[in-house]
Each structure stands twice: as C-alpha cells, then as structure tokens.
Design an enzyme around this catalytic site. Structure first.
Site, PDB file in Angstrom:
ATOM      1  CG  ASP A   1      -2.571   0.743   1.612  1.00 41.12           C
ATOM      2  OD1 ASP A   1      -1.890   1.922  -0.667  1.00 41.12           O
ATOM      3  OD2 ASP A   1      -3.590   0.333   1.575  1.00 41.12           O
TER       4      ASP A   1
HETATM    5  C1  BGC Z   1      -5.152   3.077   0.197  1.00 45.25           C
HETATM    6  C2  BGC Z   1      -5.242   2.472  -1.075  1.00 45.25           C
HETATM    7  C3  BGC Z   1      -5.037   2.523  -2.498  1.00 45.25           C
HETATM    8  C4  BGC Z   1      -3.655   3.525  -2.041  1.00 45.25           C
HETATM    9  C5  BGC Z   1      -3.617   4.039  -3.781  1.00 45.25           C
HETATM   10  C6  BGC Z   1      -3.521   4.081  -0.332  1.00 45.25           C
HETATM   11  O1  BGC Z   1      -3.698   5.007   0.803  1.00 45.25           O
HETATM   12  O2  BGC Z   1      -4.932   2.397   1.204  1.00 45.25           O
HETATM   13  O3  BGC Z   1      -6.793   1.304  -0.632  1.00 45.25           O
HETATM   14  O4  BGC Z   1      -5.345   1.828  -3.340  1.00 45.25           O
HETATM   15  O5  BGC Z   1      -4.117   4.393  -1.717  1.00 45.25           O
HETATM   16  O6  BGC Z   1      -4.833   5.402  -4.282  1.00 45.25           O
END
Ligand code: BGC
Length: 752
Positions: free
Chosen positions: A299
């Site tokens: 993530d």
């Molecule tokens: C979130 C993810 C997301 C990623 C990319 C993160 O902050 O937890 O779910 O896919 O950002 O945008």
C-alpha cells in the site's frame, strides 16, 4: 478520489507530457493466467539485458500529479516522468485518459533504454466514469451477477482511458462501522464476502487479461486491515490466529482462487508484525500455501512506514525487510529505488530475490499484452464510444435501486401514494452531486451525477410541483434554514427528507466515534416530522449509522448509501414504487456506538443474554441498552410480505438437502433474499450462534409460492481448529432459514 483540480491537472498534465516529448458476460471460469513458454523465454532474455537499476525500476510504482491518494512523501526529486525515462519506474498510478497515458507510455517506449512498457493503475473501486453505489451498498443487493457486471463496465471504461490495473477489490471483512473504510467492502460476513470477492475478480479480469476490456485486479488490503482497534484507520490489529483464519483470510484466498493478478499489503500489523514485512503472510501463506502467482504491491508508502511501526531503524532496513518478506513492488515509497542496490552489495538481499520479483511484474505485463502493443489501452475510438454509455447508465440506475435497503415503513408511507399532489424535498443531501458519488469516486463526473431532487423531478415531470429547501448543512450547527424548510413541509402533501453523511466522511482516514447523523439533522427531522405530514427519510451514508433517534421519529426510512452517478433516478424508482425494494443489510446497524463491535455471527458466551428476561443481572449484557441491534444483518423490508414454512432437511448421502417454502403474502410482486444460517451446537471450540451458509434471491408474484432448495456438503460445516486445520465435527446442527438473521424458522439435525 475526485478532486476539483482534476480537470485543470489533466490539461496541465497533458501539456507537460507534450513538452517532454517535444524536447526529448458473466464468467464462472477461474482465470489462471499462466504465462506461455515463449513469453517465459522472452522474460529471461530481458532479465539478462537489465542492469540492477533497471530491475529495481520494475519494482517501483509512482503516482502522477493527478489524484493524490496518500500523504506527501519525501521523494520529490523522484519525478515520475524522469524516472520513466531512466527505467526507474515500472508502473504509474493516478493518471488516466488516452492522451495522458499514451504520453507517459511513449516516454517508456521511446526514451528508456529497454523500452519496457508501464502498467497504469488506479483506484477503480465502484466504477470509473459511471459511478455505481459504494461497494457496501452493492453488497446489500445480494446480487452477484450485478456486482460482476458492474466491474465489467468499470473495466470497460477504465481500459478505454488507458488504465490496465485497478486497486480493487477491497475484501477486508469489517465489524466496526467506526472504521470509515467499511464503505469499500462487502460488510461483516465472511461467506458472503468470499462470493462477492470472487464476482469482482471475475468482473474485472474476465476470462483473459489479454482482452483489452479487462483490468488486472488487486486484492487488498492483505491482511485483516478491516479489524483496526477501536475502528481507527491504520491502527493495530490484534486477533487470534483462529479468528484470522476463520473470518479475515478467506476473502483474500477467494480472490487468489479466482486468479487475481496482484495483491496489496495492508498498513496494519498482525501480532506485532506489519503486513509489509511479514514473510509468513506474503511468502509462506500467500505464495507457498495458496499458490498465488501474481505480484505483491505495497500500500501507499507502507515500506517507509515500517520505521514508524518500529521494526526498522531506517527506510533502507525497511526495504530489506519488505523484499525478504515477499513484497515485489514498492508503491510510492522509493525505498527499493534508494536502497536495494546497496542492500544487494551488503548481501542483505539476493539477486535471486530481485529477479523473482521482476519476473512476476514482467509476467503481468505479458499477460496484459503490453509487450505486443504498449498502446493497446490507448485507443481514442474506445474513449469516445465506451464511456458513460446509455446502457451503462441504465444498468447503474437499476443497480442503485437494487442496493437500497428499506429500513422502516410504518403505515405504508412508501411508496409515495399516487394521490399526492405536491412534494417537499428537504435536507442537505437532497441536491448534492458531490455527495452522491461517495468516496473513491475515480473519474466520476460530478456534473453528470443525478441528485435525489433531480431524480424526483425526472420522475414526476410537470405533473406534481416539487419544492426544495436544504434546511441545514450536513455537518454544522446552523439552523437558520429550518424556517423555510418547515414552511414548505407544512404546505406540501408529502415530504422527502434527505439526510446522512458527506461522501468524504467515509472511506480512508475517515473514522468516526459518533455515528449519529452529524450536525443538526436530527433536529431538522424532528421539526419536519412534527408538521404531521407523511415523511419518508432517504439516508445517504457509507457505514451503518446509529440512527436510534431518527428511527423513533420517522415513519419511513430508506437506506440508499451513496448511489453514484444514477443515485437520484434509482432511488426515485423505489420511492414511487416502480421498483419494489429487495436490498438487505450486510452490516449490522447498532443502536449506539457503545455496542460496537456488534455482528450477527457472535458467540453465545457462558452467560448468554436472554431477550425474554432482559433485566437478568449476571449475564453478558449492558445495563443501559439491549444487546439487540437496531437492524440486524440481512434485514430489509419490501413493499410486500413473505412467509416461510415447511423447512425440511434431508441428510441422505454425504450432503444436506434443505427445502423451504416461501410465499409472497402481500399485495405486490417482489423479490426476497431467503437466507440460510447454520449453528453448530457443540464443538471442540466454541462456534457462532449463526453462520450464513447460503442465500437465494427469488422473484415472487402476489400469492405465488416457491420451494427453495439449498444443498450443503459436510465440508460447508468445517471450521478452523487451534492447529489451524479445517474440518467438521459430528453432532447437532440447527438449520435456520429466514428473511434476515433474526427472523428465521429452524429445525435441527444430527450428523455423524
Ligand atoms: C489506500 C489504498 C489505495 C492506495 C492507492 C492507499 O492510501 O489505502 O487502498 O489503493 O492508497 O491510491
């Protein structure tokens, strides 16, 4: 996420790219995207040509200047377009449109040494341009076919705009509505969560990722991100191993079994080990035990966060921990880029580990057909034809209606009677386009979004006068709009009150401790209902709310979630009775925050509470509120009624054949979601009071009767034991079938 700046970005992004250039059907098939032997040879040849920096580049994912979906990182020198040119970025996220994507892909193909195409990722969570109801709302449709179809449309639209990878589905089981990200999931039940996870992967990926209308999916957030302590986002997760296996892991496994192409690590720790440095989770379980063949991405900045977690002294050590654990791609953190070369020299990581990670990333690019044609997702004709089609809008409208849940309907307040001659529409959510889209609204277009007020006007045309007053804002204490609202309420035949949360009050980083209607909305409701007019409340929200006060006052409440582009039209179909509501809750609605976590498949305890003797002292209960929820899991009313009878269980053979008769006893045709629950009465470890094991959604005409048949194998009764083995135990099983998790009929069987 949708931002007001987005359109200006697109223009800015496009002109920047140009500047750089000038100066330099429903499938049940499991998708197993095995790589062909000729592609495998090409990957090995490519690996031989790559420098170590280029290899690490393939393991690095960066966002563009488009949507910003995480905190600013200390890597501002790592400008993505420069990195692409230098072969230091393998994938880019948060950019779309054919021109923008083509511009960046062109840098990779024409200006980088090895011309390896980029993957383009985006959070296509509940639609791309056409936004569907938030995932939690979708799950309340109990319509796996519709969920799969919505992902097919999302994939069609996203790939028409250059994308080939979505950061979805989010399959985190969640039992705590304080956590804002419950909006993105499928609710509290693991069995249903698995079915929905599978449908979403099939919808995104189709039968073959080489079909340019499909998207590479990403199961997230691995693992147990949905169980943060106190419902606070990013907080610690601490659960027993048995619970982890029984409740939290199965939906990720369902994605792997459905052939998901990538998996995203979660921000949280489990038992002291952050997921992003968890070798047991990412290698032993995911790859070795489950046989996952795709790539693992972190993530946003999750490797860097290992320092804050306190398992690494610095980002360099964190990068080593992550690669050793089994992370293939670093999202936005630059840690691989900055440290893997040194870590290799210092023998803290091996070349084989880096090569293995590069292999799975390159394999994904081959599976997507990017080596055949890096611009295969950049076809202008598709972008012009496949976005926001008439068919997609019609589907979205139906899906909104299927996701709505009728929570209360005293005196048949709904549907709006045909005799009504004037309607007052009141409330802060009645005409707010932005809030209709909810969070993670991808490329959703505000101006094309239909609000409730617009939907109602579309419905009645010029036949009925519609007057509107906002009454108050969603989340402040200003009551100056009450008078005007009360005035129109008093002079109308019927009032629709649109209340709830702002779209951005749910989703990531949006945990709340007070789950009642924010601001002065309860007071507005009290005064409007006090006029004595028939009032139907339409709720817009991304989580179960504690609406006990509202429930005591309002005669009718329709939960509509955040419905997306067609919200207003789909809700109006229900309000005016063109569609009979059939949605059922997939998350329990508590009475107050103190009851949380409250979920239907709880344990009996040694001192169970008995609702028939509510004042009994030494039992597991609160002294100030009942244990019962406001609305239980599986709950949802219809404009008609259903009766259940004749439950039988046949245990011949190695299975249970369960039959029940359901009759439409009301005055309208309608659909019912008949739910099958099982209780394993006595086990070597304790079992929940009820577990969902099946459902059937049936359409029944007035007076029509259907005999529904369910089949369960003995394996369906299996559960995880302390040794983490899954098997069933002979004994007594209670079989429940009903209209929700509380109102059921039951029978019992003994199985050897
Ligand atoms: C979130 C993810 C997301 C990623 C990319 C993160 O902050 O937890 O779910 O896919 O950002 O945008």
């Amino acid at each position: 996420m949708l931002s007001d700046n987005f359109f200006s970005f697109k223009i800015a992004g496009l002109s920047f790219v140009l500047f750089v250039l000038c100066t330099s059907v429903i499938s049940q098939n499991i998708v197993r995207q095995n790589i062909s032997s000729s592609d495998r040879i090409k990957i090995e040849e490519l690996l031989k040509k790559m420098t170590i920096e280029e290899k690490i580049g393939q393991l690095s994912l960066f966002q563009s200047d488009g949507d910003i979906t995480g905190p600013a990182m200390n890597n501002n020198d790592n400008k993505y377009y420069k990195l692409i040119k230098e072969g230091k970025a393998g994938a880019i996220f948060n950019v779309y449109t054919v021109d923008n994507v083509r511009g960046l892909q062109k840098i990779a193909i024409e200006e980088s040494h090895l011309k390896i195409p980029l993957i383009f990722g985006y959070d296509v969570i509940h639609g791309h341009r056409t936004i569907f109801p938030i995932p939690l709302g979708q799950s309340c449709s109990w319509d796996l076919k519709a969920i799969e179809e919505s992902e097919q449309i999302a994939a069609m639209e996203a790939t028409a705009e250059g994308l080939n990878w979505t950061f979805a589905p989010m399959v985190d089981i969640a039992r705590d509505p304080r956590w804002g990200r419950v909006a993105e999931g499928a609710g509290e039940d693991t069995w249903l969560g698995c079915k929905i996870a599978e449908a979403r992967v099939h919808g995104f990926q189709g039968k073959d990722l080489k079909d340019p209308h499909t998207l590479l999916a990403c199961a997230k957030h691995f693992a147990a991100y949905g169980a943060p302590q106190a419902g606070r986002d990013y907080n610690t997760v601490d659960i027993s191993q048995v619970s982890l296996y029984e409740w939290y892991l199965p939906p990720y496994k369902a994605c792997v079994d459905a052939g998901v192409g990538s998996v995203m690590t979660s921000f949280n720790e489990i038992a002291g080990v952050p997921s992003t440095s968890n070798k047991w989770l990412l290698t032993d379980l995911l790859r070795k035990s489950w046989g996952f063949k795709g790539f693992v991405v972190t993530d946003y900045g999750a490797i860097n966060e290992l320092v804050n977690h306190g398992v690494a002294t610095d980002e360099k050590q964190a990068a080593g921990l992550a690669l050793n654990a089994g992370v293939d791609m670093d999202m936005q953190g630059s840690t691989y880029l900055n440290s893997l070369t040194d870590l290799l020299k210092e023998k803290k990581v091996t070349l084989k580990q880096i090569d293995d990670a590069v292999r799975v990333v390159l394999e994904a690019k081959f599976k997507l057909g990017l080596f055949d044609d890096p611009y295969r997702y950049c076809k202008k004709e598709r972008q012009e034809k496949e976005l926001m089609t008439v068919e997609s809008q019609a589907f979205a409208r139906k899906f909104v209606a299927r996701s709505c849940v009728l929570l209360k309907n005293d005196n048949q307040t709904l549907p709006i009677p045909a005799t009504v001659k004037s309607i007052a529409v009141i409330g802060p959510l009645a005409d707010s386009k932005r809030d209709m889209l909810g969070n993670w609204a991808a490329a959703g277009e505000l101006e094309k979004c239909v609000t409730l007020l617009e939907g109602i006007r579309n419905h009645v045309g010029k036949d009925i006068p519609i007057v509107y007053e906002k009454g108050c804002n969603t989340n402040d204490l200003d009551k100056s709009g009450f008078d005007k609202a009360l005035k129109i309420a008093s002079s109308a035949d019927y009032v629709i009150l649109a209340l709830g949360e702002e779209g951005e009050m749910t989703g990531e980083a949006s945990s709340r401790t007070d789950l009642d209607l924010p601001g002065v909305q309860n007071e507005l409701a009290e005064q409007v209902i006090g006029t004595g007019k028939p009032v139907a409340v339409v709720l817009f929200n991304g989580r179960p709310l504690t609406i006990t006060k509202l429930n005591n006052m309002a005669p009718a409440i329709l939960e509509s979630w955040f419905g997306g582009t067609q919200a207003g039209n789909g809700i109006s179909d229900i309000l005016f009775g063109e569609v009979n509501p059939a949605g059922k809750l997939t998350m329990t609605f508590p009475r107050n925050v103190g009851q949380i976590p409250l979920f239907y498949n709880a344990k009996n305890t040694g001192r169970p509470y008995n609702p028939k003797t509510p004042d009994e002292k030494y039992v597991s209960r609160y002294i100030d509120v009942t244990n019962d929820p406001l609305y239980p899991f599986g709950f949802g009313l219809s404009y008609t009624t259903f009766a259940y009878s004749g439950l039988t269980v046949d245990t011949t053979g190695n299975k249970l054949t369960i039959r029940v008769t359901v009759k439409n006893t009301g005055t309208r045709d309608g659909e019912e979601v008949a739910q099958l629950y099982v209780q394993d009465k006595v086990g070597s470890i304790t079992r929940p009071v009820k577990e969902l094991k099946g459902f059937k959604k049936v359409m029944l005409k007035t007076d029509e009767t259907a005999v529904l048949t369910f089949s369960l194998g003995k394996d369906d009764l299996a559960f995880y034991h302390p040794d983490l083995k899954k098997y069933w135990e002979p004994g007594e099983f209670i079989i429940y079938i009903g209209t929700n998790s509380k109102e059921t009929i039951s029978t019992s069987v003994f199985l050897n």
